[in-house]
Design a protein around this motif. Structure first.
Motif, PDB file in Angstrom:
ATOM      1  N   LEU A   9      18.800   0.958  30.093  1.00  0.00           N
ATOM      2  CA  LEU A   9      19.347   1.589  31.242  1.00  0.00           C
ATOM      3  C   LEU A   9      19.458   0.126  32.107  1.00  0.00           C
ATOM      4  O   LEU A   9      20.559   0.142  33.215  1.00  0.00           O
ATOM      5  CB  LEU A   9      18.996   2.743  31.730  1.00  0.00           C
ATOM      6  N   VAL A  10      18.695   0.448  32.943  1.00  0.00           N
ATOM      7  CA  VAL A  10      18.665  -0.604  34.131  1.00  0.00           C
ATOM      8  C   VAL A  10      19.238  -2.267  34.002  1.00  0.00           C
ATOM      9  O   VAL A  10      20.242  -1.954  34.601  1.00  0.00           O
ATOM     10  CB  VAL A  10      16.689  -1.009  34.799  1.00  0.00           C
ATOM     11  N   ALA A  11      18.816  -2.606  32.492  1.00  0.00           N
ATOM     12  CA  ALA A  11      18.996  -3.595  32.884  1.00  0.00           C
ATOM     13  C   ALA A  11      21.162  -3.613  32.179  1.00  0.00           C
ATOM     14  O   ALA A  11      21.811  -4.864  32.479  1.00  0.00           O
ATOM     15  CB  ALA A  11      18.507  -4.320  31.200  1.00  0.00           C
ATOM     16  N   ALA A  12      21.114  -2.559  31.753  1.00  0.00           N
ATOM     17  CA  ALA A  12      23.092  -2.515  31.631  1.00  0.00           C
ATOM     18  C   ALA A  12      23.447  -2.006  32.473  1.00  0.00           C
ATOM     19  O   ALA A  12      24.353  -2.794  32.780  1.00  0.00           O
ATOM     20  CB  ALA A  12      23.250  -0.958  30.122  1.00  0.00           C
ATOM     21  N   LEU A  13      22.493  -1.682  33.675  1.00  0.00           N
ATOM     22  CA  LEU A  13      23.355  -1.249  34.963  1.00  0.00           C
ATOM     23  C   LEU A  13      22.853  -3.179  35.686  1.00  0.00           C
ATOM     24  O   LEU A  13      23.878  -3.221  36.943  1.00  0.00           O
ATOM     25  CB  LEU A  13      22.855  -0.416  35.720  1.00  0.00           C
ATOM     26  N   LYS A  14      22.374  -3.930  35.805  1.00  0.00           N
ATOM     27  CA  LYS A  14      22.323  -4.832  36.315  1.00  0.00           C
ATOM     28  C   LYS A  14      23.385  -5.823  36.133  1.00  0.00           C
ATOM     29  O   LYS A  14      23.775  -5.863  37.801  1.00  0.00           O
ATOM     30  CB  LYS A  14      20.914  -5.917  35.899  1.00  0.00           C
ATOM     31  N   PRO A  15      23.867  -5.908  35.545  1.00  0.00           N
ATOM     32  CA  PRO A  15      25.027  -7.018  35.363  1.00  0.00           C
ATOM     33  C   PRO A  15      26.541  -6.495  36.413  1.00  0.00           C
ATOM     34  O   PRO A  15      27.682  -7.584  37.053  1.00  0.00           O
ATOM     35  CB  PRO A  15      26.091  -6.844  33.348  1.00  0.00           C
ATOM     36  N   LEU A  16      26.780  -4.852  36.791  1.00  0.00           N
ATOM     37  CA  LEU A  16      27.686  -4.253  37.484  1.00  0.00           C
ATOM     38  C   LEU A  16      26.970  -4.706  39.094  1.00  0.00           C
ATOM     39  O   LEU A  16      27.707  -3.883  40.032  1.00  0.00           O
ATOM     40  CB  LEU A  16      27.054  -2.774  37.088  1.00  0.00           C
ATOM     41  N   GLY A  17      26.168  -4.984  38.812  1.00  0.00           N
ATOM     42  CA  GLY A  17      25.744  -5.342  40.442  1.00  0.00           C
ATOM     43  C   GLY A  17      24.123  -3.987  40.859  1.00  0.00           C
ATOM     44  O   GLY A  17      24.585  -3.249  42.782  1.00  0.00           O
ATOM     45  N   LEU A  18      24.603  -3.148  40.258  1.00  0.00           N
ATOM     46  CA  LEU A  18      23.173  -1.998  41.064  1.00  0.00           C
ATOM     47  C   LEU A  18      22.228  -2.182  40.295  1.00  0.00           C
ATOM     48  O   LEU A  18      21.726  -1.903  38.753  1.00  0.00           O
ATOM     49  CB  LEU A  18      24.060  -0.909  39.666  1.00  0.00           C
ATOM     50  N   ASN A  19      20.579  -2.149  40.934  1.00  0.00           N
ATOM     51  CA  ASN A  19      19.991  -2.591  41.368  1.00  0.00           C
ATOM     52  C   ASN A  19      18.547  -1.814  41.228  1.00  0.00           C
ATOM     53  O   ASN A  19      18.387  -0.598  42.170  1.00  0.00           O
ATOM     54  CB  ASN A  19      19.327  -3.520  42.738  1.00  0.00           C
ATOM     55  N   TYR A  20      18.766  -0.908  39.550  1.00  0.00           N
ATOM     56  CA  TYR A  20      17.442   0.191  40.098  1.00  0.00           C
ATOM     57  C   TYR A  20      16.193   0.447  39.122  1.00  0.00           C
ATOM     58  O   TYR A  20      16.074   1.435  38.959  1.00  0.00           O
ATOM     59  CB  TYR A  20      18.291   1.790  38.695  1.00  0.00           C
ATOM     60  N   ALA A  21      16.253  -1.073  39.637  1.00  0.00           N
ATOM     61  CA  ALA A  21      14.281  -0.752  38.672  1.00  0.00           C
ATOM     62  C   ALA A  21      13.280  -0.630  39.229  1.00  0.00           C
ATOM     63  O   ALA A  21      12.160  -0.185  39.019  1.00  0.00           O
ATOM     64  CB  ALA A  21      13.968  -2.809  39.583  1.00  0.00           C
ATOM     65  N   PHE A  22      13.562   0.358  40.894  1.00  0.00           N
ATOM     66  CA  PHE A  22      12.993   1.305  41.205  1.00  0.00           C
ATOM     67  C   PHE A  22      12.314   2.636  39.920  1.00  0.00           C
ATOM     68  O   PHE A  22      10.543   3.155  40.061  1.00  0.00           O
ATOM     69  CB  PHE A  22      13.139   2.050  42.944  1.00  0.00           C
ATOM     70  N   ALA A  23      13.487   2.977  39.299  1.00  0.00           N
ATOM     71  CA  ALA A  23      13.167   3.323  38.662  1.00  0.00           C
ATOM     72  C   ALA A  23      11.988   2.902  36.945  1.00  0.00           C
ATOM     73  O   ALA A  23      11.479   3.714  36.802  1.00  0.00           O
ATOM     74  CB  ALA A  23      14.388   4.660  37.649  1.00  0.00           C
ATOM     75  N   LEU A  24      11.338   1.528  37.529  1.00  0.00           N
ATOM     76  CA  LEU A  24      10.366   1.290  36.269  1.00  0.00           C
ATOM     77  C   LEU A  24       9.252   1.479  37.339  1.00  0.00           C
ATOM     78  O   LEU A  24       7.861   1.505  36.148  1.00  0.00           O
ATOM     79  CB  LEU A  24      10.770  -0.255  36.376  1.00  0.00           C
ATOM     80  N   ASP A  25       9.169   1.667  38.536  1.00  0.00           N
ATOM     81  CA  ASP A  25       7.992   1.485  38.895  1.00  0.00           C
ATOM     82  C   ASP A  25       7.701   3.070  38.393  1.00  0.00           C
ATOM     83  O   ASP A  25       7.655   4.596  39.449  1.00  0.00           O
ATOM     84  CB  ASP A  25       8.236   1.247  40.238  1.00  0.00           C
ATOM     85  N   ALA A  26       6.338   3.545  38.340  1.00  0.00           N
ATOM     86  CA  ALA A  26       6.255   5.324  38.099  1.00  0.00           C
ATOM     87  C   ALA A  26       5.846   6.342  39.052  1.00  0.00           C
ATOM     88  O   ALA A  26       6.125   6.691  39.429  1.00  0.00           O
ATOM     89  CB  ALA A  26       4.587   5.094  36.830  1.00  0.00           C
ATOM     90  N   SER A  27       5.163   5.114  39.719  1.00  0.00           N
ATOM     91  CA  SER A  27       5.132   6.038  41.468  1.00  0.00           C
ATOM     92  C   SER A  27       6.057   5.972  41.894  1.00  0.00           C
ATOM     93  O   SER A  27       6.790   7.333  42.717  1.00  0.00           O
ATOM     94  CB  SER A  27       3.925   5.569  42.924  1.00  0.00           C
ATOM     95  N   GLU A  28       7.754   5.567  42.343  1.00  0.00           N
ATOM     96  CA  GLU A  28       8.110   5.494  43.057  1.00  0.00           C
ATOM     97  C   GLU A  28       9.221   6.654  42.461  1.00  0.00           C
ATOM     98  O   GLU A  28      10.147   7.394  42.703  1.00  0.00           O
ATOM     99  CB  GLU A  28       9.146   4.486  42.925  1.00  0.00           C
ATOM    100  N   ARG A  29       9.343   6.510  40.536  1.00  0.00           N
ATOM    101  CA  ARG A  29      10.575   7.466  39.883  1.00  0.00           C
ATOM    102  C   ARG A  29      10.019   8.676  40.489  1.00  0.00           C
ATOM    103  O   ARG A  29      10.357  10.215  40.344  1.00  0.00           O
ATOM    104  CB  ARG A  29      10.100   7.317  38.252  1.00  0.00           C
TER     105      ARG A  29
END
Length: 248
Positions: A9-29
């Motif tokens: 999901l994070v990779a699919a949204l990245k081309p749209l200019g949306l950075n949801y990389a925080f969701a991959l960090d367990a503590s931030e998620r």
């Protein structure tokens, strides 16, 4: 399963200019999910709290007793004419400090946490608006209905509980639902005193990452979902409590 879907999901949204990389960090998620839960808890506590406060204030306003109605009217005017955030700061920074100072010599700890102060302040603030809606509903009850109840020997308390309030709630329901929708959005002020709601946790995350837009979109979607559920419940109640013969 979620851990397996998130990278895609994070990779699919990245081309749209949306950075949801925080969701991959367990503590931030985990912090963000915890914030979602705190916001939901605030809504579940302030909704009934505000309704109870609204009923109590409306009862005082319509009691016909000046010693009760006049202080209630003063409280209504002060509360609805000042910002919620200012009231929260006054309660948490002033009242909370005074309570702590009074309890310190006794060796007791102040049980009122920032979360509790948010529940109290938001419930009372929105309860004032509920009270005005209920007061209008009480005054809209037909006089002949009240006379019929009095002829059956109803006391003033019974009249309020069994006749006026049940009818007033039906009359005021659209206004009450609007107030509750606004209340859900109002819980975002909790972040001002570091209560870990979804807004506060999002602020903590975007101070470490450049993803303000992405988190704001999630906050908007979440509050949109909560307010939609309140609106849906309100429409269901309006249909269920619809009464023939009273302008419905």
């Amino acid at each position: 399963m979620i851990d397996g879907l998130l990278p895609g999901l994070v990779a699919a949204l990245k081309p749209l200019g949306l950075n949801y990389a925080f969701a991959l960090d367990a503590s931030e998620r985990a912090a963000f999910v915890r914030g979602l839960g705190i916001t939901l808890q605030l809504c579940l506590l302030t909704i009934p709290g505000s309704l109870l406060a609204g009923v109590a204030i409306a009862a005082a306003l319509t009691s016909g007793r000046p010693w009760l109605a006049q202080p209630a009217r003063a409280f209504v005017e002060v509360t609805r004419n000042t910002p919620t955030l200012v009231q929260l700061y006054c309660a948490f920074l002033v009242l909370n400090m005074l309570i702590t100072q009074q309890l310190r010599p006794l060796g007791g700890a102040n049980p009122l946490t920032p979360f509790v102060w948010v529940v109290i302040v938001v419930s009372l603030h929105k309860g004032v608006f509920h009270a005005e809606a209920l007061r209008a509903g009480i005054e809209a009850v037909p006089r002949i209905t009240l006379e019929a109840a009095r002829s059956l020997g109803f006391s003033q308390r019974q009249l309020l509980a069994r006749v006026e309030l049940p009818l007033a709630v039906r009359f005021a329901l659209p206004s009450l639902v609007n107030n509750l929708i606004d209340l859900v959005k109002m819980t975002a002020v909790a972040s001002a005193i570091a209560v870990g709601d979804v807004t506060y946790e999002s602020i903590m995350i975007w101070t470490q990452r450049d993803n303000v837009l992405e988190l704001l979109l999630l906050i908007l979607l979440y509050f949109g979902l909560l307010t939609w559920l309140v609106s849906l419940a309100g429409r269901w109640l309006e249909e269920r409590w619809r009464m023939p013969g009273y302008g419905q």
